[in-house]
Scaffold this active site. Structure first.
Site, PDB file in Angstrom:
ATOM      1  N   PRO A   1       0.992  -1.242  -0.116  1.00 50.44           N
ATOM      2  CA  PRO A   1      -0.024  -0.008  -0.060  1.00 50.44           C
ATOM      3  C   PRO A   1       0.884   1.191  -0.037  1.00 50.44           C
ATOM      4  O   PRO A   1       2.032   1.446   0.428  1.00 50.44           O
ATOM      5  CB  PRO A   1      -0.856  -0.042   1.246  1.00 50.44           C
ATOM      6  CG  PRO A   1      -0.847  -1.615   1.332  1.00 50.44           C
ATOM      7  CD  PRO A   1       0.344  -2.159   1.064  1.00 50.44           C
ATOM      8  N   ARG A   2       0.412   2.404  -0.669  1.00 51.00           N
ATOM      9  CA  ARG A   2       1.061   3.601  -0.859  1.00 51.00           C
ATOM     10  C   ARG A   2       1.877   4.151   0.464  1.00 51.00           C
ATOM     11  O   ARG A   2       2.734   4.741   0.428  1.00 51.00           O
ATOM     12  CB  ARG A   2       0.005   4.662  -1.539  1.00 51.00           C
ATOM     13  CG  ARG A   2      -0.155   4.379  -2.781  1.00 51.00           C
ATOM     14  CD  ARG A   2      -1.117   5.438  -3.394  1.00 51.00           C
ATOM     15  NE  ARG A   2      -1.497   5.050  -4.932  1.00 51.00           N
ATOM     16  CZ  ARG A   2      -2.198   5.689  -5.708  1.00 51.00           C
ATOM     17  NH1 ARG A   2      -2.920   6.722  -5.051  1.00 51.00           N
ATOM     18  NH2 ARG A   2      -2.450   5.353  -6.915  1.00 51.00           N
TER      19      ARG A   2
END
Lengths: 214, 549
Positions: free
Chosen positions: B356-357
């Site tokens: 995830p970012r």
């Protein structure tokens, strides 16, 4: 006069100094000008808002480009272009005009964009396009009912510079968008999407809000 | 902050064996130590309004607790216009809403600060999520989204997003938006799917790597050709209108071209004004559009709307770190999704690029903070190794990563030979105004959609859920507002909510001379409060000139 890493340019008739390496748009903002228009994505080059006419020092040629992705140069002359007047739209259509009329496409194009077949091959649109698209070729293909014209306008950002440049009032970018929209809306029917829509509509696929999340 | 000199880092990269990055064992402590949301002193607690006691970034808190620059006196003599629905903001969410209001046969005004289409939507590159794959389902989309958002999103909103997503794609195709297919020669070919970071299935649908351009030009055209939608360009909303019961009954719009106010009496107001990127929280550069200054959120809060997760922001891992004129510009996740590696100054991969970012961003910030970044002309970042991606997938830059190729040209970098320097950039506001499945806020008649709304992404947004959200909820709000709008506007409209608000500010010792929303970023050299006083002075001076003749 050029100073240390600093250049002089003229924007909308006003002399500005700017650091080398910055874009025309940055130069305008750093000069203290109030910027509430002709601006959008600020560098990505996709919104088509900051359209400018530019003339380089000692050059006669005027080019159209985007201020956010054009760097300042010594002696550059820049004019921002206003947006089109509100009543510029000549080519009006409704998307439901397409329904059941796929064999009349050529007729439809000619009805909505009657000027398209009058192209003078002046190349004005090609020269105006900041994305260097083959606009004129796209117009000619569309006027002949060749829907492959859609691909030519793939990267069009709708800046309207070709519309301003066209002496026949063809609005090439809107013609391109018309052909793109029409071909997609009438022909794109991905089998996986059709199947999934059916599964959802029939109630076969739902969402359980309380399903355990691992 | 220092790093490894560019030339040295480049030499290290060329010797790299691209060994898999070490496994991340403690995600939480990485986030706590390096993610900007968690930095001490960067937030403050709100002391007025519906979220009193909640923390949010200091810069945002100042605006959320700001005073209105206008008073009743400013509005004397203003043009009053009636409509059934007022939509503010003409990005993807606003346009989708306006199209649905119009389709239901209601009167709609679409007012926008810049120009129709000038928004973050047009800048979106990667794509849009919709579970259409055989190995995928809306349930999986739902679960992935909840998990990526750290399990604090509103389940009902996420479920609505996931189940509506395929229909949204159908609607977009009906409007004329194109999507990439697996087999370009077949009209019924399956859609080309990519895997977003943090997902368990390939679910991103796209048009090249400029999906937003394709979406926005279609929606813009659809709106402009719809004779029932009245579009006002260069007309920011500067205040909402209320009645004595606190209901929203319209908005005050300022026309930047003619320097005058317009009072729009509307039965329903849909705000779709976007996020906060241009507030440059924590002094970060941003990938956002010039207009992203939190206007709608400030005004919704002032009239009483409740907010959520306003301390949670997305810093996109791959913003441009060099050269400075493109600083903060976005390099789509499409590059990492296609297999591009992140490499530090030592020539080593340091994180699984498709986590995830928030995690990938924190890992990049860690490399930079601990001296393993790459330094060039004072800018520090890490490499996104595009040349290596191109070597493994010849032609990918030309065919699929067109925006990235364009960026290379802008920066005079030959991306087939030279990597690009990246560093996290302020990208997205994860939270926002509390809404229900129809986009309705806690204030009667007020809807919020798009980035300014909250609850769909929890504390982290997955790639492709933003474009899905703006269309799904934009359309739903438009439909619902049209269905419930009254054709007769409220008899009494005013700034009633402001009186309570100002009383609250004074009682809480909040300065009343800080005005908001700011409408444009600081470097736009625009001050609305000054603009109004100038306007008053100009009016007087014109009068006195006339008198002297």
């Amino acid at each position: 006069m050029k100073e240390n890493n600093c250049v002089s340019l003229v924007v909308n008739g006003k002399q500005l100094k700017a650091d080398e390496g910055c874009s025309i748009l940055e130069a305008v903002m750093k000069s203290g000008e109030t910027v509430t228009d002709n601006i959008g994505c600020s560098g990505q080059g996709v919104c088509g808002s900051c359209r400018v006419l530019v003339r380089r020092q000692d050059e006669k040629k005027i080019i159209s480009t985007l201020a956010c992705e054009t760097k300042v140069e010594e002696g550059l002359q820049v004019s921002f272009l206003d947006h089109l007047p509100v009543n510029h739209r000549q080519h009006v259509y409704k998307t439901n005009d397409w329904e059941g009329k796929s064999w009349n496409i050529l007729q439809r194009i000619n009805e909505v964009f009657p000027e398209a077949k009058h192209c003078r091959h002046c190349g004005g649109c090609d020269n105006a396009c900041p994305k260097h698209l083959e606009v004129q070729k796209g117009v000619n293909m569309a006027a002949e009912g060749d829907l492959n014209a859609a691909a030519i306008f793939n990267e069009c950002i709708m800046c309207n510079l070709c519309t301003i440049a066209c002496p026949e009032m063809i609005s090439p970018n809107h013609l391109g968008t018309y052909v793109r929209r029409l071909t997609t809306a009438m022909t794109l029917r991905p089998s996986d999407l059709l199947r999934r829509l059916h599964q959802i509509d029939s109630g076969e696929m739902t969402i359980d809000l309380d399903a355990e999340i691992k | 902050m220092a790093g490894i000199a560019y030339e040295q880092a480049l030499a290290n990269l060329r010797k790299s064996d691209y060994a898999s990055p070490p496994e991340l064992t403690d995600k939480q402590s990485l986030l706590k130590k390096y993610h900007p949301d968690y930095q001490e002193g960067s937030t403050q607690k709100l002391v007025v309004g519906a979220n009193k006691g909640d923390a949010c970034p200091t810069t945002l808190a100042k605006l959320l607790q700001s005073n209105a620059p206008i008073t009743d006196a400013d509005l004397a003599g203003a043009l009053v216009i009636n409509t059934e629905v007022l939509v503010v903001g003409a990005g993807g969410a606003g346009c989708a809403a306006a199209l649905e209001v119009s389709a239901a046969g209601r009167k709609v005004i679409l007012a926008t600060k810049l120009r129709i289409g000038d928004s973050n939507t047009v800048m979106a590159e990667g794509g849009i999520q919709a579970a259409v794959g055989e190995d995928d389902s809306p349930q999986t989309h739902y679960t992935d989204t909840l998990k990526a958002g750290h399990l604090c999103a509103d389940k009902k909103l996420v479920a609505q997003l996931a189940i509506s997503a395929p229909k949204t794609i159908r609607w977009l195709i009906e409007q004329g938006m194109s999507f990439d297919r697996e087999d370009t020669s077949s009209l019924s070919s399956k859609l080309l799917r990519k895997k977003p970071g943090g997902a368990t299935r390939a679910r991103i649908l796209s048009f090249k790597d400029y999906t937003g351009v394709e979406m926005m030009r279609v929606l813009r055209e659809a709106v402009e050709l719809d004779e029932r939608i009245i579009v006002w360009n260069r007309c920011p909303l500067v205040e909402l209108l209320s009645d004595e019961d606190g209901n929203c009954v319209g908005g005050v719009v300022y026309d930047l071209s003619t320097h005058r106010f317009m009072l729009v009496r509307a039965s329903k107001v849909i705000l779709a004004t976007g996020g906060t990127g241009r507030l440059h929280l924590n002094n970060f550069p941003t990938s956002n559009h010039y207009g992203a200054t939190a206007d709608g959120m400030v005004l919704a809060y002032r009239i009483g709307a409740k907010l959520r997760e306003i301390d949670s922001y997305q810093y996109h891992p791959t913003g441009v770190a060099w050269p400075s004129f493109r600083l903060g510009g976005l390099i789509s996740e499409a590059a990492r999704s296609a297999g591009a590696y992140l490499v530090n100054g030592e020539g080593k991969r340091f994180i699984d690029e498709l986590l995830p970012r928030d995690i990938v961003s924190s890992a990049i910030l860690r490399e930079c903070a601990e001296g393993r970044g790459v330094e060039r002309e004072g800018k520090v970042g890490v490499f996104l190794d595009v040349p290596d991606l191109e070597r493994r997938n010849p032609g990918i830059l030309k065919d699929r990563l067109v925006s990235l190729s364009h960026l290379g040209k802008q920066c005079d970098i030959d991306l087939t030979k030279e990597p690009v320097m990246v560093r996290p950039t302020l990208h997205y506001q994860n939270g926002g105004v509390v809404i229900d499945e129809n986009g309705m806020t806690t204030v009667p008649n007020l809807y919020c959609v798009g980035e300014m709304s909250g609850g769909i992404h929890g504390r982290n947004r997955m790639m492709g859920n933003a474009l899905q959200e703006i269309i799904t909820f934009g359309r739903r709000a438009g439909e619902h507002a049209a269905l419930t709008a009254n054709q007769y506007p409220a008899p009494k409209v005013g700034l009633f909510h402001l009186y309570n608000w100002q009383r609250e500010l004074i009682l809480s010792n909040v300065p009343t001379d800080v005005y908001g929303p700011i409408l444009f970023p600081e470097y736009g050299n625009f001050d609305f409060h000054k603009e109004i006083s100038l306007r008053t002075r100009t009016k007087h001076s014109v009068k006195s000139n006339n008198d002297s003749h």
